[in-house]
Design an enzyme around this catalytic site. Structure first.
Site, PDB file in Angstrom:
ATOM      1  N   ASP A  12       5.410   1.780  -5.551  1.00  0.00           N
ATOM      2  CA  ASP A  12       5.174   2.095  -6.951  1.00  0.00           C
ATOM      3  C   ASP A  12       3.786   1.530  -7.291  1.00  0.00           C
ATOM      4  O   ASP A  12       3.243   0.704  -6.540  1.00  0.00           O
ATOM      5  CB  ASP A  12       6.281   1.448  -7.796  1.00  0.00           C
ATOM      6  CG  ASP A  12       6.034   1.580  -9.280  1.00  0.00           C
ATOM      7  OD1 ASP A  12       5.731   2.699  -9.726  1.00  0.00           O
ATOM      8  OD2 ASP A  12       6.136   0.565  -9.989  1.00  0.00           O
ATOM      9  N   ASP A  14       2.156   0.795 -11.084  1.00  0.00           N
ATOM     10  CA  ASP A  14       2.125  -0.164 -12.188  1.00  0.00           C
ATOM     11  C   ASP A  14       3.235  -1.203 -12.038  1.00  0.00           C
ATOM     12  O   ASP A  14       4.410  -0.861 -11.946  1.00  0.00           O
ATOM     13  CB  ASP A  14       2.304   0.568 -13.525  1.00  0.00           C
ATOM     14  CG  ASP A  14       1.222   1.600 -13.775  1.00  0.00           C
ATOM     15  OD1 ASP A  14       0.056   1.200 -13.889  1.00  0.00           O
ATOM     16  OD2 ASP A  14       1.541   2.799 -13.835  1.00  0.00           O
ATOM     17  N   ASP A 170       9.213  -2.066  -8.853  1.00  0.00           N
ATOM     18  CA  ASP A 170       9.688  -3.093  -9.791  1.00  0.00           C
ATOM     19  C   ASP A 170      10.569  -2.527 -10.893  1.00  0.00           C
ATOM     20  O   ASP A 170      10.804  -3.193 -11.896  1.00  0.00           O
ATOM     21  CB  ASP A 170       8.485  -3.797 -10.428  1.00  0.00           C
ATOM     22  CG  ASP A 170       7.756  -2.897 -11.420  1.00  0.00           C
ATOM     23  OD1 ASP A 170       7.542  -1.706 -11.082  1.00  0.00           O
ATOM     24  OD2 ASP A 170       7.407  -3.359 -12.519  1.00  0.00           O
TER      25      ASP A 170
END
Length: 215
Positions: A12, A14, A170
């Site tokens: 991922d 960001d 996250d």
């Protein structure tokens, strides 16, 4: 045909590879100021990240009692892309991790709900773009995370097989996409999502812990 032997780490963006909240926050506050509306606290902005730009702006506008209009979306995207790497930095240890994985024969890819153009601008601005063989943005395919098709399409673009891949992110979207695609997942515990989003996936407290899990 996908390579079933070469290991592929899919990240991922960001909150996993980069701490982009400062630039997202700044662009969002500029948009609010343009509409003569108050800005946001950093924690509010972090809570809005993870489902793509449109959802981010829908949440921000809803917090101010307004619907999102397309002009605001267009203005935000133009402003953000022009300033995406002003305050954003890779998390500590990320550049070294990416280089080490490539040296060890790993293939690397990015699967993000951020629009592809903005993601490419950001990775290029931070000098990270050369590490990745594929980038699946939030508008690259007809679907996006948590739809597993987003991760499958990113792996196909990288020429990698799900059984040889691991998804690192996250947010619950990353974990759900991985499970649906038959890909192992590791939760980036240093990122923006609470650890409850890991949903039973291993949690790497920091980049050093992620390196140990991948090895």
């Amino acid at each position: 045909m996908p390579d079933q032997t070469t290991r592929c780490a899919v990240f991922d963006l960001d909150g996993t590879l980069v701490d982009s909240a400062p630039d997202i926050h700044a662009a969002l506050d500029r948009l609010m100021a343009r509409r003569q509306l108050p800005g946001f606290a950093r924690a509010e902005v972090v809570g809005m990240i993870g489902d793509g730009v449109r959802v981010l702006l829908e949440r921000a506008h809803a917090a101010r009692g307004l619907p999102l209009d397309e002009a605001s979306l267009d203005h935000f995207m133009a402003d953000y892309e022009a300033n995406a790497a002003m305050l954003t930095r890779p998390f500590a240890g990320i550049p070294e991790l990416l280089g080490g994985l490539r040296d060890a024969g790993w293939q690397l890819a990015v699967c993000t709900n951020k629009p592809e153009a903005a993601a490419r601008v950001l990775l290029s601005g931070l000098g990270l773009d050369g590490h990745f063989s594929a980038l699946g943005g939030g508008d690259s395919f007809p679907m996006r995370k948590p739809d597993p098709g987003h991760l499958r399409a990113t792996l196909a673009a990288a020429g990698a097989a799900p059984e040889a891949a691991v998804m690192i992110g996250d947010h619950a979207n990353d974990i759900e996409a991985a499970r649906g695609a038959g890909v192992r997942a590791i939760f980036a515990g240093w990122g923006y999502g609470p650890h409850s989003m890991a949903g039973g996936a291993p949690i790497a407290a920091d980049v050093a812990a992620l390196r140990a899990l991948l090895s």
